[in-house]
Design a protein around this motif. Structure first.
Motif, short mmCIF file in Angstrom:
data_model
loop_
_atom_site.label_atom_id
_atom_site.label_comp_id
_atom_site.label_asym_id
_atom_site.label_seq_id
_atom_site.Cartn_x
_atom_site.Cartn_y
_atom_site.Cartn_z
N GLN A 15 9.35 -74.14 -80.34
CA GLN A 15 8.26 -73.97 -81.30
C GLN A 15 6.94 -73.58 -80.65
O GLN A 15 6.13 -72.89 -81.24
CB GLN A 15 8.04 -75.27 -82.10
N ARG A 16 6.72 -74.06 -79.39
CA ARG A 16 5.45 -73.82 -78.71
C ARG A 16 5.61 -73.18 -77.34
O ARG A 16 4.85 -72.30 -76.99
CB ARG A 16 4.69 -75.15 -78.53
N SER A 17 6.58 -73.70 -76.56
CA SER A 17 6.67 -73.23 -75.18
C SER A 17 8.09 -73.29 -74.65
O SER A 17 8.89 -74.12 -75.06
CB SER A 17 5.76 -74.07 -74.27
N ALA A 18 8.36 -72.37 -73.75
CA ALA A 18 9.62 -72.34 -73.00
C ALA A 18 9.25 -71.93 -71.59
O ALA A 18 8.70 -70.85 -71.38
CB ALA A 18 10.61 -71.36 -73.62
N VAL A 19 9.50 -72.82 -70.63
CA VAL A 19 9.15 -72.52 -69.25
C VAL A 19 10.40 -72.59 -68.39
O VAL A 19 11.30 -73.39 -68.63
CB VAL A 19 8.03 -73.45 -68.71
N HIS A 20 10.42 -71.73 -67.38
CA HIS A 20 11.59 -71.63 -66.50
C HIS A 20 11.12 -71.67 -65.06
O HIS A 20 10.24 -70.90 -64.67
CB HIS A 20 12.31 -70.30 -66.79
#
Length: 175
Positions: A15-20
């Protein structure tokens, strides 16, 4: 990411963030092998967004970003970099064109960061997907694990944010 069950659904749940966070100097996953081999032999890269496995990934990233989700990728790398990292750096403009933000951090600048033992995706600071690789860089069994444990989420979030703060934006990092 064939060993990750329904990764597209996971990213679509953001919904807000996806970090890898990526921490290996080389990967040997099958869908990249042909391109990496060609790059090693010729120095040529494929920047056609319709080639190979790119259309599926880039479409998923664009769809995610179009929903207002911020997608960031950070890479910790040894220097001098490996041929794999040289290739990865050369194709990163594809990630950027899709809307990902990418930074690079030399491993020598990460010594005092509490890092998890594996690469991961963190979705909305609530769910971690760890990736497991063999020493040669291919998927290891079972390939992945999920965690919603608050302490684990805090660890990976803190690790990512520290790497991100110290990292160099892609357009300013040279290999």
């Amino acid at each position: 990411m064939s060993n990750v069950p329904d990764f597209a659904a996971l990213l679509r749940s953001a919904q807000r963030s996806a970090v890898h966070l990526e921490m290996r100097d080389a990967y040997a996953v099958g869908d990249e092998a042909e391109e990496i081999d060609r790059f090693a032999r010729t120095g040529e890269i494929e920047l056609d967004p319709e080639a190979s496995w790119w259309p599926e990934w880039l479409g998923l990233v664009r769809e995610t970003i179009d929903r207002g989700v911020v997608v960031r990728r950070a890479r910790i790398v040894s220097e001098p970099v490996t041929d794999y990292i040289r290739w990865e750096h050369a194709v990163t403009p594809m990630n950027l064109a899709a809307g990902e933000l990418v930074r690079w951090l030399p491993r020598s600048q990460a010594s005092d960061i509490a890092l998890p033992g594996n690469d991961f995706w963190l979705i909305d600071d609530r769910l971690v997907l760890f990736h497991f690789f063999t020493g040669y860089g291919d998927w290891a069994e079972p390939g992945f694990a999920f965690s919603e444990d608050p302490a684990t989420v805090r660890l990976v979030s803190s690790a990512f944010e520290t790497v991100w703060e110290r990292g160099t934006p892609h357009d300013k990092y040279s290999v």
